[in-house]
Write a protein that holds these residues in place. Structure first.
Motif, mmCIF file in Angstrom:
data_model
loop_
_atom_site.group_PDB
_atom_site.id
_atom_site.type_symbol
_atom_site.label_atom_id
_atom_site.label_comp_id
_atom_site.label_asym_id
_atom_site.label_seq_id
_atom_site.Cartn_x
_atom_site.Cartn_y
_atom_site.Cartn_z
ATOM 1 N N ILE A 1 12.886 -10.801 13.138
ATOM 2 C CA ILE A 1 12.066 -10.693 11.800
ATOM 3 C C ILE A 1 11.893 -9.257 11.897
ATOM 4 C CG2 ILE A 1 9.595 -10.499 11.103
ATOM 5 C CD1 ILE A 1 8.903 -13.096 12.546
ATOM 6 N N THR A 2 12.317 -8.641 10.375
ATOM 7 C CA THR A 2 12.497 -7.367 10.371
ATOM 8 C C THR A 2 11.336 -6.982 9.271
ATOM 9 O OG1 THR A 2 14.075 -7.726 7.994
ATOM 10 C CG2 THR A 2 15.002 -7.315 10.447
ATOM 11 N N ASP A 3 10.575 -7.704 8.810
ATOM 12 C CA ASP A 3 9.192 -7.477 7.986
ATOM 13 C C ASP A 3 8.616 -8.699 7.867
ATOM 14 O OD1 ASP A 3 7.369 -6.124 6.386
ATOM 15 O OD2 ASP A 3 8.560 -6.364 4.463
ATOM 16 N N LEU A 4 7.199 -8.689 8.091
ATOM 17 C CA LEU A 4 6.423 -9.820 8.218
ATOM 18 C C LEU A 4 5.249 -9.254 7.437
ATOM 19 C CD1 LEU A 4 5.911 -12.637 10.633
ATOM 20 C CD2 LEU A 4 3.810 -11.370 9.769
ATOM 21 N N VAL A 5 4.526 -10.083 6.480
ATOM 22 C CA VAL A 5 3.205 -9.798 6.105
ATOM 23 C C VAL A 5 2.629 -11.354 5.999
ATOM 24 C CG1 VAL A 5 1.963 -9.338 3.701
ATOM 25 C CG2 VAL A 5 4.217 -8.009 4.347
ATOM 26 N N ILE A 6 1.192 -11.016 6.651
ATOM 27 C CA ILE A 6 0.324 -12.097 6.524
ATOM 28 C C ILE A 6 -1.058 -11.967 6.173
ATOM 29 C CG2 ILE A 6 -0.011 -12.000 9.103
ATOM 30 C CD1 ILE A 6 -0.290 -15.326 8.726
ATOM 31 N N GLU A 7 -1.698 -12.464 5.053
ATOM 32 C CA GLU A 7 -3.205 -12.212 4.670
ATOM 33 C C GLU A 7 -3.789 -13.325 4.581
ATOM 34 O OE1 GLU A 7 -1.352 -9.149 1.302
ATOM 35 O OE2 GLU A 7 -1.872 -11.061 0.532
ATOM 36 N N PRO A 8 -4.625 -13.705 6.047
ATOM 37 C CA PRO A 8 -4.972 -14.929 6.089
ATOM 38 C C PRO A 8 -6.076 -15.190 5.483
ATOM 39 C CG PRO A 8 -5.435 -13.513 7.950
ATOM 40 C CD PRO A 8 -4.676 -12.782 7.006
ATOM 41 N N HIS B 1 17.308 -13.649 5.468
ATOM 42 C CA HIS B 1 16.886 -14.756 4.981
ATOM 43 C C HIS B 1 15.256 -14.192 4.508
ATOM 44 C CE1 HIS B 1 16.179 -18.743 3.806
ATOM 45 N NE2 HIS B 1 15.042 -18.911 4.552
ATOM 46 N N ARG B 2 14.893 -14.426 3.523
ATOM 47 C CA ARG B 2 13.406 -13.958 2.967
ATOM 48 C C ARG B 2 12.753 -15.229 2.712
ATOM 49 N NH1 ARG B 2 16.930 -10.169 1.525
ATOM 50 N NH2 ARG B 2 16.154 -7.843 1.929
ATOM 51 N N VAL B 3 11.551 -15.365 2.961
ATOM 52 C CA VAL B 3 10.601 -16.428 2.846
ATOM 53 C C VAL B 3 9.444 -16.333 2.315
ATOM 54 C CG1 VAL B 3 9.462 -18.756 3.829
ATOM 55 C CG2 VAL B 3 11.830 -17.895 4.769
ATOM 56 N N GLU B 4 8.884 -16.444 1.098
ATOM 57 C CA GLU B 4 7.777 -16.016 0.525
ATOM 58 C C GLU B 4 6.707 -17.424 0.533
ATOM 59 O OE1 GLU B 4 5.860 -13.400 -0.631
ATOM 60 O OE2 GLU B 4 7.289 -11.888 -0.855
ATOM 61 N N MET B 5 5.681 -17.294 0.788
ATOM 62 C CA MET B 5 4.741 -18.289 0.993
ATOM 63 C C MET B 5 3.361 -17.775 0.576
ATOM 64 S SD MET B 5 6.007 -20.679 4.056
ATOM 65 C CE MET B 5 6.085 -19.707 5.397
ATOM 66 N N MET B 6 2.569 -18.841 0.672
ATOM 67 C CA MET B 6 0.916 -18.544 0.353
ATOM 68 C C MET B 6 0.108 -19.166 1.271
ATOM 69 S SD MET B 6 -1.043 -19.209 -3.120
ATOM 70 C CE MET B 6 -1.479 -20.598 -2.463
ATOM 71 N N ILE B 7 -0.999 -18.668 1.595
ATOM 72 C CA ILE B 7 -1.870 -19.306 2.634
ATOM 73 C C ILE B 7 -2.779 -20.165 1.604
ATOM 74 C CG2 ILE B 7 -3.899 -18.714 3.966
ATOM 75 C CD1 ILE B 7 -1.350 -17.868 5.291
ATOM 76 N N LEU B 8 -2.967 -21.109 2.072
ATOM 77 C CA LEU B 8 -4.016 -22.135 1.317
ATOM 78 C C LEU B 8 -5.304 -21.966 1.837
ATOM 79 C CD1 LEU B 8 -1.591 -25.323 1.119
ATOM 80 C CD2 LEU B 8 -2.408 -23.696 -0.715
ATOM 81 N N LEU B 9 -5.505 -21.949 3.276
ATOM 82 C CA LEU B 9 -6.820 -22.043 4.045
ATOM 83 C C LEU B 9 -6.762 -21.285 5.362
ATOM 84 C CD1 LEU B 9 -9.770 -23.521 3.907
ATOM 85 C CD2 LEU B 9 -8.556 -25.246 5.396
ATOM 86 N N ARG C 1 -0.742 -13.622 1.027
ATOM 87 C CA ARG C 1 0.641 -13.670 1.197
ATOM 88 C C ARG C 1 1.113 -13.945 2.202
ATOM 89 N NH1 ARG C 1 4.702 -8.445 0.439
ATOM 90 N NH2 ARG C 1 6.774 -9.533 0.189
ATOM 91 N N PHE C 2 2.048 -14.700 2.521
ATOM 92 C CA PHE C 2 2.678 -14.876 3.872
ATOM 93 C C PHE C 2 4.196 -14.866 3.700
ATOM 94 C CE2 PHE C 2 2.952 -18.444 7.563
ATOM 95 C CZ PHE C 2 3.585 -17.201 8.319
ATOM 96 N N PHE C 3 4.832 -13.827 4.155
ATOM 97 C CA PHE C 3 6.323 -13.421 3.791
ATOM 98 C C PHE C 3 6.971 -12.910 5.335
ATOM 99 C CE2 PHE C 3 8.910 -9.839 3.381
ATOM 100 C CZ PHE C 3 10.055 -10.255 2.625
ATOM 101 N N THR C 4 8.007 -13.522 5.323
ATOM 102 C CA THR C 4 8.793 -13.161 6.409
ATOM 103 C C THR C 4 10.327 -12.750 6.062
ATOM 104 O OG1 THR C 4 9.438 -15.318 6.850
ATOM 105 C CG2 THR C 4 7.554 -14.338 8.376
ATOM 106 N N ARG D 1 1.656 -9.553 16.293
ATOM 107 C CA ARG D 1 1.719 -10.729 17.314
ATOM 108 C C ARG D 1 2.623 -11.729 16.837
ATOM 109 N NH1 ARG D 1 -3.689 -11.215 20.787
ATOM 110 N NH2 ARG D 1 -4.143 -9.139 21.263
ATOM 111 N N LEU D 2 2.564 -12.208 15.593
ATOM 112 C CA LEU D 2 3.232 -13.002 15.076
ATOM 113 C C LEU D 2 4.652 -13.065 14.884
ATOM 114 C CD1 LEU D 2 3.060 -16.051 13.565
ATOM 115 C CD2 LEU D 2 2.697 -14.669 11.087
#
Length: 164
Positions: free
Chosen positions: A49-56, A74-82, A61-64, A37-38
């Motif tokens: 978006i060709t690839d997306l990972v979200i681990e809530p 463009h690749r964006v690596e982030m992290m879920i805090l809460l 991991r929060f990757f697009t 959905r995201l």
């Protein structure tokens, strides 16, 4: 629409976009935390978006991986805090999955997407809090309000079509 109703907002470092979306918080939560959905609304069209990972979950991991209209990527690596189901998702570009610090973050921010029920609708409040005023200025000048506003509008158009 932006708002400054929150007295804790620092206008030098914080940016915000807000929308009233005609869908329940449970639906918006699924649109925010389920990759299938995201990926349908998270970036402004015509970016794909060709690839997306979200681990809530904290440390998740929060990757697009995005493909831009000019063919660039463009690749964006982030992290879920809460992750508070149906209420709030917080993430940052200051760390990647597992609380690993980033040497050079893209914007140096921690963001929160708050979902606040209002009758049959939900107030979507996206706030990006930057480490330094110059980071907020750069993010604003790169189109924060247009970009984050566009994706909020895309979510508002998409969410009511889901039958949760």
């Amino acid at each position: 629409m932006t708002t400054d109703r929150d007295p804790a907002l620092d206008p030098a470092r914080d940016l915000r976009v807000e929308r009233l979306i005609p869908a329940p918080a449970a639906t918006l939560w699924r649109c925010l935390t389920e990759a299938d959905r995201l990926r349908r609304w998270w970036v402004p069209n015509p970016v794909e978006i060709t690839d997306l990972v979200i681990e809530p979950q904290p440390g998740g991991r929060f990757f697009t991986h995005m493909r831009l209209p000019d063919g660039g990527e463009h690749r964006v690596e982030m992290m879920i805090l809460l992750a508070e189901p149906q209420r709030s998702l917080r993430f940052t570009d200051l760390m990647t999955a597992g609380f690993v610090p980033v040497a050079q973050p893209m914007f140096g921010f921690a963001a929160e997407i708050a979902l606040i029920p209002e009758g049959a609708a939900t107030r979507y409040v996206a706030t990006a809090r930057h480490a330094r005023p110059q980071d907020a200025t750069r993010h604003r000048e790169m189109g924060f309000h247009d970009g984050w506003g566009t994706v909020a509008d895309q979510l508002a158009a998409l969410a009511p079509s889901f039958d949760d």
